[in-house]
Design a protein around this motif. Structure first.
Motif, PDB file in Angstrom:
ATOM      1  N   UNK B  21       0.762  -0.954  -0.202  1.00 20.60           N
ATOM      2  CA  UNK B  21       0.005   0.094  -0.086  1.00 20.60           C
ATOM      3  C   UNK B  21       0.717   1.122  -0.149  1.00 20.60           C
ATOM      4  N   UNK B  26       4.517   3.235  -6.411  1.00 21.32           N
ATOM      5  CA  UNK B  26       4.332   4.319  -7.609  1.00 21.32           C
ATOM      6  C   UNK B  26       5.036   4.540  -7.984  1.00 21.32           C
ATOM      7  N   UNK B 175      -0.426   8.401  -6.323  1.00 23.25           N
ATOM      8  CA  UNK B 175      -1.592   8.154  -7.147  1.00 23.25           C
ATOM      9  C   UNK B 175      -1.912   8.571  -8.749  1.00 23.25           C
ATOM     10  N   UNK B 176      -0.839   8.945  -9.241  1.00 21.90           N
ATOM     11  CA  UNK B 176      -1.392   9.649 -10.268  1.00 21.90           C
ATOM     12  C   UNK B 176       0.052   9.327 -11.059  1.00 21.90           C
ATOM     13  N   UNK B 177      -0.121   8.254 -11.131  1.00 22.63           N
ATOM     14  CA  UNK B 177       1.513   7.723 -11.608  1.00 22.63           C
ATOM     15  C   UNK B 177       1.675   7.939 -13.317  1.00 22.63           C
ATOM     16  N   UNK B 203       1.530   4.315   4.428  1.00 24.76           N
ATOM     17  CA  UNK B 203       0.739   3.678   4.710  1.00 24.76           C
ATOM     18  C   UNK B 203       0.935   3.098   5.943  1.00 24.76           C
ATOM     19  N   UNK B 207      -1.833   6.504   8.038  1.00 25.92           N
ATOM     20  CA  UNK B 207      -2.559   5.903   7.217  1.00 25.92           C
ATOM     21  C   UNK B 207      -4.257   6.850   6.393  1.00 25.92           C
ATOM     22  N   UNK B 210      -4.253   8.080   3.429  1.00 26.95           N
ATOM     23  CA  UNK B 210      -5.232   7.493   1.756  1.00 26.95           C
ATOM     24  C   UNK B 210      -6.112   8.829   1.842  1.00 26.95           C
ATOM     25  N   UNK B 213      -5.910  10.820  -2.047  1.00 28.52           N
ATOM     26  CA  UNK B 213      -6.317  11.011  -3.399  1.00 28.52           C
ATOM     27  C   UNK B 213      -7.385  11.633  -3.628  1.00 28.52           C
TER      28      UNK B 213
END
Lengths: 174, 274
Positions: B21, B26, B175-177, B203, B207, B210, B213
């Motif tokens: 995670x 990424x 989160x936007x590779x 993660x 945590x 997350x 995003x």
């Protein structure tokens, strides 16, 4: 998938994107499988190992279809899936070192469903009948993979969503 | 079937030991895609890092690399680039490594503007040592180790980079590779010191990240070469905006041409070797 994938204009483009997505998924699941083993979660790691074996069939099939073609090089930012990540790799942040096999399967099933949305769209909106037919065949194959994942889900406790005991918990707030 | 060098070819046989995670996966994926896009020969890459979770990344890339000492990635990379200007030098690390113990090197690497890429995988925590507050941690982030929060104003990497003379400043998100790959390509194509801050959630120890995003947004759709406009952008930024904040053609530092020719390795060895 919230965004609608864009329309594909050639079989080569369709296969290049499908190949890129499946390979990316295989690669990321390989990393995740290894990482879970490192974190002593062999059960969830085994799930990803199994899914990778199924994925290999899809990759081989795409490579066979493309054997006589020269596939275009599509930079990741020009991909037509219109979301931040390739469909098969979304939500990897939901993985956790304590995840259960059931959670691992839910994560991969969700990603496969996104992948199916991509193929479903192309099977209806592809620019030519040949693209739509190929997309339909790839969608059928993806649905088979989803059925395999669902069958595997039945072998695990459906309520097995709670995290295991953490013998070395992080220093998060109590 | 004809395929070019695949991104996977830039991955080494060593698999990452990051937590499942982790956003760093990424970053690795985006970086290998960027290298594949540019088709940079593997033997022409020098990948340097300091210490921390993110600093493990050179081991996972199939290139020459050096996992160095804490905060000194940029110092080693500067030496490498001076000695081997033909190499594509990439430096990677985390927010603790780069902005705390390596903060001084960061400032002067920006000032020198040598031609290299510096990626900081910022998760606002020291993850490897079990979750201490880092320079970019919010002052009110509470955990067992900082029960009252750090009560310190967070370090502002983009602002410091601009003030110190970096000629390419950008922020990406793990989160936007796909977009991150593009950022990294543009950073590597830029002549000079390219600084890319990547928001990369931890993660395990953070945590709540997350949620990034939902919070990350494209803020800098087009770069500017105006430092005043860039400063205004940074000042008005919520820390979650992505894109190229600033890009300018500034003098790039390198050793004078005749330095390499005048170097007598035998004489240096005779002087320094025991």
């Amino acid at each position: 998938m919230s965004n609608t994938p864009l329309t594909i204009h050639s079989i080569e483009q369709l296969l290049a994107q499908a190949h890129a997505m499946k390979c990316e998924s295989d690669d990321r699941l390989h990393d995740l499988e290894h990482s879970l083993r490192e974190h002593h979660n062999a059960k969830a790691a085994a799930v990803f190992l199994q899914i990778r074996a199924w994925l290999k069939h899809s990759i081989n099939d795409i490579e066979q279809r493309a054997s006589a073609m020269t596939l275009p090089v599509i930079p990741p930012w020009d991909a037509q899936w219109s979301c931040a990540e390739p469909a098969d790799c979304a939500c990897m942040e939901q993985a956790h070192y304590l995840m259960s096999p059931q959670q691992a399967l839910k994560l991969t099933l969700y990603n496969e469903q996104r992948f199916a949305v991509f193929f479903d769209h192309q099977s209806q909106q592809g620019a030519t009948p040949a693209i739509r037919q190929t997309a339909k065949e790839l969608l059928t194959q993806d649905k088979k993979l989803m059925a395999q994942i669902q069958a595997l889900q039945d072998k695990f406790d459906p309520d097995d969503d709670c995290k295991q005991d953490d013998f070395d918990p992080p220093n998060t707030p109590e | 079937m004809t395929l070019p060098i695949k991104p996977k070819a830039y991955k080494s046989e060593i698999k990452p030991v990051w937590c499942p995670g982790c956003g760093h996966f990424s970053v690795l994926s985006a970086l290998t895609k960027a290298l594949a896009y540019l088709q940079i020969p593997k033997h022409k890459i020098g990948f340097i890092s300091g210490i921390g979770c993110s600093s493990r990344i050179p081991a996972y890339v199939n290139s020459y690399g050096f996992h160095g000492i804490h905060g000194r990635g940029l110092a080693m990379a500067s030496g490498l680039k001076a000695a081997r200007p033909d190499l594509h030098v990439i430096v990677a690390g985390g927010d603790g490594d780069g902005f705390s113990i390596g903060g001084n090197h960061f400032i002067h690497a920006c000032r020198r503007n040598m031609d290299m890429l510096y990626i900081v995988m910022d998760n606002q925590v020291y993850g490897m040592t079990k979750g201490q507050a880092s320079p970019t941690t919010d002052p009110d982030w509470v955990n067992k180790l900082t029960p009252h929060g750090s009560q310190l104003r967070p370090f502002e990497p983009l602002g410091i980079a601009l003030a110190s003379g970096a000629s390419f400043i950008a922020r990406g998100f793990s989160g936007d590779p796909s977009a991150m790959s593009k950022l990294l390509v543009e950073a590597m194509e830029h002549p000079g010191f390219s600084f890319v801050q990547v928001l990369s959630p931890c993660k395990t120890f953070r945590p709540e990240q997350v949620q990034w995003k939902q919070q990350v947004h494209t803020a800098f759709a087009e770069s500017t070469d105006d430092p005043i406009l860039a400063a205004q952008r940074i000042h008005g930024d919520d820390g979650m905006g992505t894109g190229i904040v600033y890009q300018n053609q500034l003098p790039v530092w390198s050793l004078p041409h005749d330095t390499h020719e005048d170097t007598d390795i035998d004489a240096i060895e005779a002087e320094f070797l025991l």
